[in-house]
Enzyme design. Structure first.
Site, PDB file in Angstrom:
ATOM      1  N   TRP A 102     -95.298 -58.334  40.526  1.00 48.90           N
ATOM      2  CA  TRP A 102     -95.150 -57.720  39.207  1.00 48.90           C
ATOM      3  C   TRP A 102     -93.839 -56.968  39.087  1.00 48.90           C
ATOM      4  CZ3 TRP A 102     -97.690 -59.876  35.634  1.00 48.90           C
ATOM      5  CH2 TRP A 102     -98.938 -60.454  35.905  1.00 48.90           C
ATOM      6  N   ASP A 172     -95.310 -48.832  36.204  1.00 49.44           N
ATOM      7  CA  ASP A 172     -96.322 -49.779  35.742  1.00 49.44           C
ATOM      8  C   ASP A 172     -97.587 -49.488  36.532  1.00 49.44           C
ATOM      9  OD1 ASP A 172     -98.021 -51.868  35.209  1.00 49.44           O
ATOM     10  OD2 ASP A 172     -96.665 -53.450  35.887  1.00 49.44           O
ATOM     11  N   LYS A 196    -108.224 -53.359  33.796  1.00 54.24           N
ATOM     12  CA  LYS A 196    -108.572 -53.111  35.188  1.00 54.24           C
ATOM     13  C   LYS A 196    -109.371 -51.811  35.321  1.00 54.24           C
ATOM     14  CE  LYS A 196    -104.328 -55.559  36.403  1.00 54.24           C
ATOM     15  NZ  LYS A 196    -104.912 -56.828  36.851  1.00 54.24           N
TER      16      LYS A 196
END
Length: 360
Positions: A102, A172, A196
């Site tokens: 990511w 993030d 999540k």
């Protein structure tokens, strides 16, 4: 069919109590005769939901008053572009620390928009540990430094917050926000996809310091400007109202668990249980350096990869769902987000030991 233990990395398990409350309120929210999905986002009922959701989040994270909370759309992936568009001029230098997939994606997007400097990259370790802080090559004149505190694919997590002052720190936190207490005041910008630890997919949370709101380039479209969303209370257009409502229920559930101190301790215990079972066995292995292991996403492999399909099939039959590792790395992955109970981890460990006993 009874509910399974869902180890998916996202969209992930939601607390059963939250699902049951949403079920009970689905067709008639608070005596309105309407579902939350039918409420006007401009009406008093939804504005009350929005206000309570934000206050619950502020209470959980102890968010300082000089930070704004935005409930947006587009996923964390859109934030890969919104962060540089809002915080850096086209010729500005920005620093990125890369600890996995990511982080690499965030870099690729930022390179379209400004001058990216890789301050540190975990590639030499195969992304099995966070880049040691003493090896970072940072810029005092950077518009910000970006990092990914938890990498869902590789299972690598920072267990410390970098000190980058006076350069704003951007994070993030899609996969580990709300998993432990956090000092929001150390960050300039935090963003997180909801699916999540926050709620269902479709919502993106942004927490931004007030002084950074007016830093966007002049040519950035309105819907990509943090300042526009802040001024409109995240209602520049119709927001994802049901996802916002669900997030508020999750925030209340976290409060009822005892807050992030309690939840953090529970997450530590769940992770220790699973890592302990892996480490005590020659049949299972985790590739991540011990001090960089994620509490949220635990990848592991079997000594004999030809048994992977049998493991997954039998685990599914035992009510242990979505344990297949990411397609880019293979193996297994168990995601232990807040909604995964200790009983689910215990059931997985019991299954792993029995599978090993019958195969080793």
């Amino acid at each position: 069919m009874s509910r399974v233990y869902n180890f998916s990395a996202g969209p992930a398990a939601l607390p059963l109590a939250v699902l049951e409350r949403a079920r009970d309120e689905l067709t008639d929210y608070a005596g309105s005769g309407m579902s939350v999905m039918e409420l006007s986002h401009r009406g008093p009922a939804f504005r009350d939901i929005a206000a309570r959701s934000e206050q619950s989040l502020r209470d959980l994270l102890r968010i300082p008053d000089h930070y704004r909370v935005l409930f947006l759309q587009g996923g964390a992936t859109l934030q890969f572009a919104m962060a540089p568009l809002n915080l850096a001029a086209a010729d500005a230098r920005v620093d990125y620390v890369v600890s996995g997939s990511w982080g690499r994606k965030a870099v690729a997007e930022a390179k379209r928009l400004c001058r990216v400097r890789i301050a540190a990259d975990g590639v030499d370790s195969g992304y099995t540990q966070v880049p040691p802080r003493d090896g970072w090559d940072t810029s005092a004149d950077a518009a910000y430094l970006h990092y990914t505190p938890n990498e869902t694919i590789g299972g690598v997590e920072f267990h410390w917050v970098p000190d980058t002052a006076p350069v704003p720190l951007v994070a993030d936190m899609s996969s580990n926000i709300l998993s432990r207490p956090l000092d929001v005041g150390r960050f300039g910008l935090i963003y997180a996809g909801a699916q999540k630890n926050i709620g269902p997919a479709g919502l993106t949370l942004v927490i931004i310091r007030d002084d950074l709101l007016a830093c966007a380039r002049a040519d950035v479209p309105g819907m990509l400007r943090y300042e526009v969303h802040a001024e409109a209370g995240s209602m520049s257009n119709t927001p994802p109202t049901f996802a916002w409502y669900m997030a508020g229920l999750v925030f209340e559930w976290l409060r009822d668990q005892g807050g992030l101190e309690t939840v953090g301790a529970q997450n530590d215990h769940k992770a220790a249980t699973l890592y302990g079972a892996i480490d005590e066995s020659d049949f299972y292995a985790n590739p991540v350096e011990t001090g960089s292991r994620s509490r949220m996403n635990v990848p592991f492999t079997l000594a004999e990869p030809s048994l992977d399909d049998s493991f997954l099939r039998e685990a599914e039959a035992a009510g242990l769902a979505n344990l297949k590792g990411h397609r880019s790395v293979g193996g297994m992955r168990a995601s232990l987000y807040n909604a995964m109970p200790q009983a689910g981890v215990d059931a997985l460990v019991e299954f792993m030991r029995e599978f090993e006993r019958t195969r080793a």
